[in-house]
Design a protein around this motif. Structure first.
Motif, short mmCIF file in Angstrom:
data_model
loop_
_atom_site.label_atom_id
_atom_site.label_comp_id
_atom_site.label_asym_id
_atom_site.label_seq_id
_atom_site.Cartn_x
_atom_site.Cartn_y
_atom_site.Cartn_z
N PHE A 134 1.98 14.69 -2.37
CA PHE A 134 2.27 14.47 -0.89
C PHE A 134 3.82 15.00 -0.77
N ARG A 135 4.27 15.55 0.40
CA ARG A 135 5.63 15.99 0.40
C ARG A 135 5.99 16.17 1.99
N TRP A 136 7.06 15.57 2.20
CA TRP A 136 7.36 15.58 3.88
C TRP A 136 8.74 15.85 4.02
N VAL A 137 9.55 16.47 5.02
CA VAL A 137 10.80 16.76 5.11
C VAL A 137 11.37 16.10 6.31
N THR A 138 12.31 15.25 6.52
CA THR A 138 13.03 14.76 7.57
C THR A 138 14.68 15.07 7.54
N ARG A 139 15.18 14.44 8.26
CA ARG A 139 16.77 14.61 8.58
C ARG A 139 17.29 13.31 8.21
N ALA A 140 18.50 13.22 7.71
CA ALA A 140 19.30 12.07 7.06
C ALA A 140 19.84 11.74 8.54
N THR A 141 19.69 10.21 8.77
CA THR A 141 20.20 9.71 10.12
C THR A 141 21.08 8.67 9.76
N ALA A 142 21.02 7.71 8.71
CA ALA A 142 21.69 6.45 8.17
C ALA A 142 21.09 6.06 6.99
N THR A 143 21.91 5.06 6.25
CA THR A 143 21.74 4.57 5.02
C THR A 143 20.68 3.54 5.27
N GLY A 144 19.68 3.42 4.17
CA GLY A 144 18.69 2.70 4.45
C GLY A 144 17.42 3.12 3.50
N ASP A 145 16.35 2.31 3.56
CA ASP A 145 15.20 2.31 2.93
C ASP A 145 14.02 3.42 3.47
N TYR A 146 13.66 4.05 2.98
CA TYR A 146 12.39 5.13 3.25
C TYR A 146 11.06 4.33 2.70
N VAL A 147 10.15 4.00 3.46
CA VAL A 147 9.06 3.33 3.16
C VAL A 147 7.72 4.50 3.21
N ALA A 148 7.05 4.64 1.97
CA ALA A 148 5.78 5.39 2.02
C ALA A 148 4.40 4.45 1.91
N GLU A 149 3.53 4.66 2.96
CA GLU A 149 2.35 3.79 3.01
C GLU A 149 1.34 4.73 2.55
N TYR A 150 0.48 4.59 1.69
CA TYR A 150 -0.82 5.40 1.49
C TYR A 150 -2.08 4.97 1.98
N ARG A 151 -3.01 5.48 2.35
CA ARG A 151 -4.17 4.93 2.68
C ARG A 151 -5.19 6.10 2.29
N HIS A 152 -6.18 5.63 1.39
CA HIS A 152 -7.35 6.46 1.01
C HIS A 152 -8.24 6.92 2.25
N ARG A 153 -8.58 8.10 2.21
CA ARG A 153 -9.51 8.81 3.04
C ARG A 153 -10.79 8.04 3.45
N GLY A 154 -11.48 7.81 2.06
CA GLY A 154 -12.88 6.97 2.13
C GLY A 154 -13.09 5.65 1.94
N THR A 155 -11.76 5.03 1.37
CA THR A 155 -12.05 3.78 1.31
C THR A 155 -10.84 3.03 1.99
N PRO A 156 -10.81 1.79 1.70
CA PRO A 156 -9.68 0.94 2.48
C PRO A 156 -8.69 0.74 1.36
N ALA A 157 -8.47 1.34 0.24
CA ALA A 157 -7.48 1.08 -0.76
C ALA A 157 -6.21 1.65 -0.20
N THR A 158 -5.26 1.22 -0.29
CA THR A 158 -3.67 1.38 -0.01
C THR A 158 -2.89 1.11 -1.20
#
Length: 265
Positions: free
Chosen positions: A104-128
């Motif tokens: 996966f890939r996504w682009v945003t713009r830097a606004t401040a120092t901190g943590d980016y969090v990515a949360e994945y959820r499978h399409r067909g199961t409740p696996a995260t």
């Protein structure tokens, strides 16, 4: 590129039985239960890049997520959040989908120092799976940086007064000098410069020097020495006093330079 630190991984799949009628079970026996097998385990590798950037610059949030033992079938949704500081609120900044291989890939713009969090959820199961990565964001500030300062009072400067600064580094740009000279004999004069010459020899009119013949010259001016390592040198000579008068000078100067500093947000 840093590898994101893993926060959570995996989710159990529950077997659901529907549409069955109650069944009488003989005393002392145990009803049979469906065995769903081991729960699938999901994982994620995630990075926010670059590691450090200026405010407003693009930030690429990318990685791979899905089941550890599958090369395909890892389609899912990935939500991105931003957290500033340990106690800052979690703000949703965007989302994307992972393909069958889990990338996966996504682009945003830097606004401040901190943590980016990515949360994945499978399409067909409740696996995260969840991971985070730190990004440092700064803005450039132009500010005056003090380089050297010298002051003295009631000096006769006969034959001369001298001040030699320590060896130091400066930026390649102009050096701003503010000079104050108050002498009882107005024809007193001298010179000031930034030089790497241990003997402090200078050529009249050299851009790294300024002469004050007979005390003339501006109170503020720029030196352009063309070097980045050297020392400040100041020399002043009082004009002889007429009979019955005194000779004395109050002298001071400061040298500063515009510099660019990173201010982290």
């Amino acid at each position: 590129m840093r590898r994101a630190r893993m926060l959570t991984a995996g989710a159990a799949l529950a077997a659901v039985l529907t549409g069955t009628a109650p069944v009488a079970v003989p005393a002392g026996s145990t009803p049979a239960r469906a065995d769903s097998g081991p729960a699938p385990e999901a994982a994620i590798e995630f990075a926010a890049s670059p590691d450090e950037t200026a405010v407003g610059s693009p930030v690429v949030l990318s990685g791979t997520a899905g089941f550890l033992d599958r090369a395909g079938g890892n389609d899912g949704r990935v939500d991105f959040y931003f957290v500033k500081g340990q106690k800052g609120p979690r703000t949703h900044v965007g989302s994307t989908t992972s393909n069958s291989s889990g990338t996966f890939r996504w682009v945003t713009r830097a606004t401040a120092t901190g943590d980016y969090v990515a949360e994945y959820r499978h399409r067909g199961t409740p696996a995260t799976a969840t991971a985070a990565d730190f990004l440092a964001v700064y803005q450039n500030r132009r500010a005056d940086q003090m380089l050297y300062s010298w002051t003295a009072s009631k000096l006769s400067c006969l034959p001369s007064c001298r001040a030699v600064g320590p060896e130091q580094f400066v930026g390649p740009g102009p050096i701003r000098v503010t000079l104050s000279r108050e002498c009882l004999q107005p024809r007193s004069g001298g010179r000031i410069g930034f030089t790497s010459d241990p003997k402090n020899v200078h050529r009249p009119g050299a851009p790294g020097w300024r002469d004050f013949p007979n005390g003339e010259g501006p109170a503020e001016f720029d030196l352009k020495p063309g070097i980045t390592k050297g020392h400040f040198y100041f020399e002043w000579t009082s004009a002889p006093a007429p009979d019955g008068e005194l000779t004395s000078c109050n002298l001071s100067f400061t040298a500063s330079q515009k510099s660019t500093r990173k201010e982290y947000l």
